[in-house]
Design an enzyme around this catalytic site. Sequence first.
Site: not given
Length: 368
Positions: A42, A156
């Site tokens: 991320s 993510d």
Amino acid sequence: MHKPPIIGLALGSGSARGVSHIGVIRGLQEAKIKIDVVCGSSIGSLIGGAFAAGKLDTMEEILRGLSWSEFLQFMELPLPRSGLIDGDKIAAYMRNKLSDVNIEDLSIPYGAVATDLTSGQEVWLQKGSLIDAVRASISMPGMFTPAKRDGKLLADGGLVNPVPVSLCRALGAQIVIGVNPNTDVRVRYEEKVEAAQDSKAPPEAADEAEEEGSGIKMRDLFFAGLTLYVTNRIRSKKAAFLSHFGGKETEAAESSGMRDQLTNYMTEYINSTMKQGKSLALGRMMKEGVMMEPSFFEVILASINLMADRIYKQRLAGDPPDIMILPHASQVGPLEFHRADEIIDSGRRAVQMMLPMLKDLIGYIITV
């Protein structure tokens, strides 16, 4: 002569709190600790990628000067597709600000973690475009549109591997320093305590007075966005039609003026409310220092960050780093990137606290 160990840095997910990774890297550099491998999930992939590409100074400058008006250009208004923020626009923005290189050409080994939404498997991105890898790794479900890569739909990396220790070891790291910004994550909320209203004033008058005092409401922002969206659609259709009759330039100029006016309206609104600490749409709602109901964005991000923290704690048992750095920035909301100064400082402080252990672990003199 003793050969220093290969040190890997595993930068975890954490939304705005992940900006603390910059402070961690700065702290390690100041302590003369050489980072040989860097991996991220991320926002950790974003900061780690900037470091590996030699663009950390530029990234820090961008984040320290970031305003909410920057986010407006990325929003999917009024109806989002598979995410509220267009990930491809984010990628284009990063290419413009940071340029792009292939991961294979970076000065140190780098890897980013993403999640295959169709299979649920963890995906390691170690080749190809750096920006494309970061774009996939930061694609938080609900917030960013997923990334398409090699026939896969990627989201993510924090969903499956919030602090990518395993990827660091796979890239050759002998000692792995993990960084987890998701400590003490929670949605901050306090029930609104209504002030006693004047018995002589009707409820309608009190509501109007409160509305006047609090400025532009969420519905104003929504209708501004809706108007902007419709204006853009009408402009594009009219431009295509009028181009056949030589009237494109005049019409485009008129609708462009309307678009600019509405964009400025929303930009000024969001920036002013953020400075007052009472963002209605993109941050937390405040009134006289008391936390009100959390925003839609906060609920999504805090929930995912809580999940990532739990996943990491489970993986920690079987795949722990050699040392863990825990920046404490729980007071920062998940989208409060405008507080970059204090977030970065929290990363530096966390490194300073762990320096004695780092010195013992690495086994050579660290100059502070």
